[in-house]
Scaffold this motif. Structure first.
Motif, PDB file in Angstrom:
ATOM      1  N   GLY A 302      59.844  27.535  20.001  1.00  0.00           N
ATOM      2  CA  GLY A 302      59.210  26.509  19.179  1.00  0.00           C
ATOM      3  C   GLY A 302      58.637  27.137  17.928  1.00  0.00           C
ATOM      4  N   ALA A 303      57.458  27.740  18.069  1.00  0.00           N
ATOM      5  CA  ALA A 303      56.842  28.354  16.895  1.00  0.00           C
ATOM      6  C   ALA A 303      57.491  29.701  16.573  1.00  0.00           C
ATOM      7  N   THR A 304      57.957  30.381  17.609  1.00  0.00           N
ATOM      8  CA  THR A 304      58.499  31.725  17.446  1.00  0.00           C
ATOM      9  C   THR A 304      59.885  31.775  18.085  1.00  0.00           C
ATOM     10  N   THR A 305      60.743  32.636  17.542  1.00  0.00           N
ATOM     11  CA  THR A 305      62.023  32.878  18.192  1.00  0.00           C
ATOM     12  C   THR A 305      62.167  34.374  18.439  1.00  0.00           C
ATOM     13  N   PHE A 306      62.517  34.728  19.670  1.00  0.00           N
ATOM     14  CA  PHE A 306      62.812  36.126  19.966  1.00  0.00           C
ATOM     15  C   PHE A 306      64.320  36.289  19.958  1.00  0.00           C
ATOM     16  N   VAL A 307      64.797  37.136  19.060  1.00  0.00           N
ATOM     17  CA  VAL A 307      66.241  37.338  18.926  1.00  0.00           C
ATOM     18  C   VAL A 307      66.605  38.665  19.587  1.00  0.00           C
ATOM     19  N   HIS A 308      67.453  38.585  20.615  1.00  0.00           N
ATOM     20  CA  HIS A 308      67.902  39.786  21.312  1.00  0.00           C
ATOM     21  C   HIS A 308      69.259  40.188  20.785  1.00  0.00           C
ATOM     22  N   GLY A 309      69.431  41.482  20.542  1.00  0.00           N
ATOM     23  CA  GLY A 309      70.719  41.918  20.021  1.00  0.00           C
ATOM     24  C   GLY A 309      70.825  43.430  20.005  1.00  0.00           C
ATOM     25  N   THR A 310      71.782  43.944  19.237  1.00  0.00           N
ATOM     26  CA  THR A 310      71.974  45.389  19.178  1.00  0.00           C
ATOM     27  C   THR A 310      72.117  45.840  17.726  1.00  0.00           C
ATOM     28  N   VAL A 311      71.658  47.079  17.499  1.00  0.00           N
ATOM     29  CA  VAL A 311      71.884  47.743  16.223  1.00  0.00           C
ATOM     30  C   VAL A 311      72.523  49.087  16.542  1.00  0.00           C
ATOM     31  N   GLY A 312      73.723  49.300  16.101  1.00  0.00           N
ATOM     32  CA  GLY A 312      74.428  50.544  16.385  1.00  0.00           C
ATOM     33  C   GLY A 312      74.536  50.810  17.873  1.00  0.00           C
ATOM     34  N   GLY A 313      74.721  49.746  18.675  1.00  0.00           N
ATOM     35  CA  GLY A 313      74.879  49.906  20.119  1.00  0.00           C
ATOM     36  C   GLY A 313      73.561  49.983  20.886  1.00  0.00           C
ATOM     37  N   GLU A 314      72.424  50.005  20.206  1.00  0.00           N
ATOM     38  CA  GLU A 314      71.140  50.063  20.914  1.00  0.00           C
ATOM     39  C   GLU A 314      70.474  48.696  20.912  1.00  0.00           C
ATOM     40  N   THR A 315      69.902  48.314  22.088  1.00  0.00           N
ATOM     41  CA  THR A 315      69.335  46.969  22.195  1.00  0.00           C
ATOM     42  C   THR A 315      68.009  46.885  21.439  1.00  0.00           C
ATOM     43  N   LEU A 316      67.729  45.670  21.014  1.00  0.00           N
ATOM     44  CA  LEU A 316      66.605  45.447  20.115  1.00  0.00           C
ATOM     45  C   LEU A 316      66.152  43.997  20.273  1.00  0.00           C
ATOM     46  N   VAL A 317      64.852  43.761  20.087  1.00  0.00           N
ATOM     47  CA  VAL A 317      64.346  42.390  20.029  1.00  0.00           C
ATOM     48  C   VAL A 317      63.638  42.216  18.694  1.00  0.00           C
ATOM     49  N   ALA A 318      63.928  41.117  18.037  1.00  0.00           N
ATOM     50  CA  ALA A 318      63.250  40.828  16.762  1.00  0.00           C
ATOM     51  C   ALA A 318      62.551  39.492  16.872  1.00  0.00           C
ATOM     52  N   GLU A 319      61.370  39.399  16.264  1.00  0.00           N
ATOM     53  CA  GLU A 319      60.633  38.136  16.298  1.00  0.00           C
ATOM     54  C   GLU A 319      60.780  37.438  14.955  1.00  0.00           C
ATOM     55  N   ARG A 320      61.027  36.128  15.025  1.00  0.00           N
ATOM     56  CA  ARG A 320      61.123  35.326  13.802  1.00  0.00           C
ATOM     57  C   ARG A 320      60.172  34.153  13.921  1.00  0.00           C
ATOM     58  N   ARG A 321      59.405  33.904  12.853  1.00  0.00           N
ATOM     59  CA  ARG A 321      58.495  32.752  12.840  1.00  0.00           C
ATOM     60  C   ARG A 321      59.244  31.514  12.352  1.00  0.00           C
ATOM     61  N   ALA A 322      60.441  31.326  12.849  1.00  0.00           N
ATOM     62  CA  ALA A 322      61.241  30.183  12.401  1.00  0.00           C
ATOM     63  C   ALA A 322      62.299  29.921  13.450  1.00  0.00           C
ATOM     64  N   HIS A 323      62.969  28.763  13.343  1.00  0.00           N
ATOM     65  CA  HIS A 323      64.089  28.497  14.231  1.00  0.00           C
ATOM     66  C   HIS A 323      65.280  29.293  13.756  1.00  0.00           C
ATOM     67  N   VAL A 324      65.976  29.948  14.681  1.00  0.00           N
ATOM     68  CA  VAL A 324      67.126  30.754  14.299  1.00  0.00           C
ATOM     69  C   VAL A 324      68.421  30.038  14.657  1.00  0.00           C
ATOM     70  N   GLY A 325      68.409  29.379  15.793  1.00  0.00           N
ATOM     71  CA  GLY A 325      69.617  28.674  16.210  1.00  0.00           C
ATOM     72  C   GLY A 325      70.530  29.598  16.982  1.00  0.00           C
ATOM     73  N   ASN A 326      71.332  28.987  17.878  1.00  0.00           N
ATOM     74  CA  ASN A 326      72.144  29.794  18.773  1.00  0.00           C
ATOM     75  C   ASN A 326      73.471  30.234  18.158  1.00  0.00           C
ATOM     76  N   ALA A 327      73.827  29.621  17.005  1.00  0.00           N
ATOM     77  CA  ALA A 327      75.123  29.908  16.393  1.00  0.00           C
ATOM     78  C   ALA A 327      75.113  31.250  15.651  1.00  0.00           C
ATOM     79  N   VAL A 328      73.933  31.758  15.351  1.00  0.00           N
ATOM     80  CA  VAL A 328      73.838  32.972  14.540  1.00  0.00           C
ATOM     81  C   VAL A 328      74.430  34.162  15.293  1.00  0.00           C
ATOM     82  N   ARG A 329      75.338  34.882  14.639  1.00  0.00           N
ATOM     83  CA  ARG A 329      75.958  36.051  15.264  1.00  0.00           C
ATOM     84  C   ARG A 329      75.406  37.349  14.690  1.00  0.00           C
ATOM     85  N   GLU A 330      74.925  37.256  13.462  1.00  0.00           N
ATOM     86  CA  GLU A 330      74.389  38.445  12.796  1.00  0.00           C
ATOM     87  C   GLU A 330      73.071  38.099  12.127  1.00  0.00           C
ATOM     88  N   LEU A 331      72.145  39.045  12.151  1.00  0.00           N
ATOM     89  CA  LEU A 331      70.826  38.778  11.582  1.00  0.00           C
ATOM     90  C   LEU A 331      70.402  40.019  10.814  1.00  0.00           C
TER      91      LEU A 331
END
Lengths: 351, 279
Positions: A302-331
């Motif tokens: 709702g207020a925050t989105t936690f985006v889980h993904g990888t950078v150079g093969g290493e896992t990472l979580v990023a916080e966004r104060r906005a809606h990101v949507g599920n369609a996003v493949r790259e951030l």
């Protein structure tokens, strides 16, 4: 109010040592939280202070008096247990007054203290009920009431909120914080929940495997962790760690990108393997180092989105104060170099 | 339950099982009926028709058993011995169970194993040394001797039961009481004893049955002055037995136990421990 002084405290079960020489000074009126993963010895340490576990070696002083071999009841403490530990055959009032009755306090004093505690904790309508007729939150309030009635120098809490549901936990957390402000007693609170630790503590003691990892105010631990364990434990979601390699005295290379770290006091040796720590909430900067992240899942709260993904093969979580949507493949993530914390491969901080 | 219909085959099967089961259950009731029925007959009526239903009920047998056959005296003995033995058993087993389950002291496990081991030795094996000990202590023909014997013989099971029961209670209750300043005896009295009620009531009923119904130990310890069961056994003659008198004695002996059971059946407190910790 009493200060507590712990010097080189040790605990062994047979040949196995579980607390390896812990030293700590707690100021009068301070709210100290012991935090750490399960099995780190935080509850054992609390129970040693309470007198429920023998002290194998070292000194425990409460209010300047050596307490190693003093009975729990004589230590000026009161304890709130995770399981509440209410006497099921007694009413709420009897539960709360049990300690005073054991001490043969006068009846009018008992009545007054029980009424006072019941008023503070809004337990007045429940005084004649048995614990079985109470909800979890009410039982925990009775357990706290039983501690208040004893009028202790030191309150000990052993994971008091673990058995409550999430909503009630927040409510009780606030109530305990208020209680500390009202009574201003010394309080020691054990939890594995870093949110409770951050919100309640004047100072946090982070424990791991029977050692103290770091002691400090919540903000000190958050901003300036001594090692990767503390950095990972404090903060939610936990800090991201990326493999890095020194490529200059004041710069490292991560995922093919050079990150200048002008604030380092130490000089790095070229080629040294390091860990770069960066918190999810710091990956939303407008200015700084930019990296592309492959997105796996976006958790929109709702207020925050936690985006889980990888950078150079290493896992990472990023916080966004906005809606990101599920369609996003790259951030694109971006962080300021002064938010980076650097650790050597053993986890020790490189400053 | 209307949707739950039983097919014809199942119903026949149900009846086929129920009827023999009911008949088997009835065989347990028959001895009770036999005793009550014959206790009300005169000796003459019994000899004429052993199995018929009593036609001229009389309480003569009860009066005779109670007065002339000394059963009143034996009854008093049994009551005193049973009540005091059961009280001793409850208090000692609760204390011992508390110690073994909660306290930490050297040789605790060994002591528990010894108690368990003594549970496995039948009374008959130790009769001779037991009898010699009773004589040596000067307790032969005393009620105190019998009370002590019952307590000793039934204690291992009672201690075992209380130890397991108390082991299942949350340790924090004892710890909370200790922090509240209760001494060990106070922890026992204020916390463990009330918390142990469900198990203690069960123990009370079981031990009452054992003590009340015992013949063997009683026969050895009280040789002059008997307990009820021994007294009733003695109503049997070598060549002839006054069966109506004997059954009257049996009914008199069974009555207190039946009444006790009916009273306590309702009072067995279940789930007193609910609410101690999060359920």
């Amino acid at each position: 109010m009493s200060n507590i002084s712990i010097t080189d405290l040790r605990k062994s079960y047979g040949q196995v040592e579980v607390i390896h020489g812990v030293s700590l000074d707690i100021e009068p009126g301070e709210f100290v939280v012991f935090v750490g993963p399960s099995g780190c010895g935080k509850s054992t340490l609390l129970r040693m202070i309470a007198g429920l576990e023998d002290i194998t070696d070292g000194d425990l002083e409460i209010g300047g008096t050596l307490m190693n071999d003093v009975e729990p009841a004589q230590r000026g403490i009161a304890m709130v247990f995770q399981s509440y530990a209410l006497y099921p055959h007694m009413t709420v009032a009897d539960n709360m007054s049990f300690g005073l009755r054991m001490a043969h306090a006068p009846k009018d004093e008992i009545d007054r203290k029980v009424k006072d505690a019941a008023r503070i904790l809004q337990l007045e309508p429940l005084l004649d009920r048995k614990p079985a007729a109470l909800s979890g939150g009410q039982r925990q309030r009775v357990a706290i009431g039983r501690a208040i009635v004893r009028d202790p120098d030191v309150f000990l809490f052993d994971e008091p909120l673990s058995n409550l549901d999430a909503e009630l936990r927040v409510e009780m957390r606030v109530q305990i914080a208020k209680l500390h402000r009202t009574l201003s007693n010394t309080m020691i609170y054990v939890t594995h929940d870093q949110t409770e630790a951050m919100t309640l503590a004047d100072r946090i003691v982070v424990l791991r495997a029977g050692h103290i990892e770091q002691v400090g105010t919540p903000i000190e631990l958050y901003e300036d962790p001594d090692n990767a364990f503390v950095a990972g434990f404090i903060g939610s979601p936990r800090m991201n760690f990326l493999n890095a390699r020194a490529n200059g005295p004041k710069s490292v290379e991560v995922a093919g990108r050079t990150i200048p770290l002008p604030n380092l006091t130490a000089d790095l040796r070229d080629g040294t393997a390091l860990q770069l720590g960066i918190r999810p909430e710091h990956l939303d900067a407008t200015d700084g180092v930019r990296l592309m992240m492959d997105v796996d899942v976006a958790e929109d709260l709702g207020a925050t989105t936690f985006v889980h993904g990888t950078v150079g093969g290493e896992t990472l979580v990023a916080e966004r104060r906005a809606h990101v949507g599920n369609a996003v493949r790259e951030l694109e993530i971006c962080f300021a170099p002064d938010k980076v914390r650097l650790f050597d491969p053993d986890g020790a901080r490189v400053r | 339950m209307s949707e739950f219909t039983v097919g014809k085959r199942q119903r026949r099967l149900l009846w086929g099982i129920s009827v023999p089961m009911a008949l088997i259950a009835l065989t347990c009731v028959y001895p009770v009926f036999f005793a009550l029925n014959n206790a009300l007959k005169s000796n003459r009526e019994y000899i004429l028709d052993r199995f018929g239903i009593v036609s001229e009920p009389t309480f003569q047998n009860f009066v005779q058993a109670w007065t002339r056959s000394n059963l009143s005296e034996y009854f008093f003995n049994s009551v005193v011995v049973t009540v005091l033995s059961v009280l001793a058993l409850i208090i000692v087993s609760s204390l011992a169970g508390f110690a073994l389950a909660v306290l930490r002291f050297p040789l605790r496990k060994l002591i528990f194993v010894v108690i368990l081991a003594s549970l496995m030795i039948p009374v008959q094996v130790v009769l001779v040394p037991f009898y010699k000990t009773i004589i040596g202590l000067g307790l032969l023909n005393t009620r105190a001797g019998l009370i002590l014997s019952y307590t000793a013989f039934f204690l291992p099971f009672s201690v075992y039961l209380m130890t397991s029961f108390y082991s299942g209670l949350p340790r924090e209750l004892v710890e909370a009481a200790r922090i509240d300043g209760a001494k060990l005896t106070q922890v026992w009295w204020h916390v463990m004893l009330p918390m142990g009620m469900p198990a203690l009531i069960t123990l009370g009923i079981l031990n009452t049955l054992y003590c009340w119904n015992d013949i063997l130990i009683s026969l050895l310890v009280l040789q002059d002055n008997r307990t009820l069961m021994v007294g009733i056994a003695a109503l049997r003659g070598e060549y002839t037995t006054n069966v109506p008198l004997l059954t009257a004695g049996i009914v008199l002996a069974a009555a207190p136990i039946v009444i006790l059971y009916l009273v306590f059946q309702r009072k067995i407190v279940s789930g007193i421990a609910v609410g101690a910790v999060k359920g």
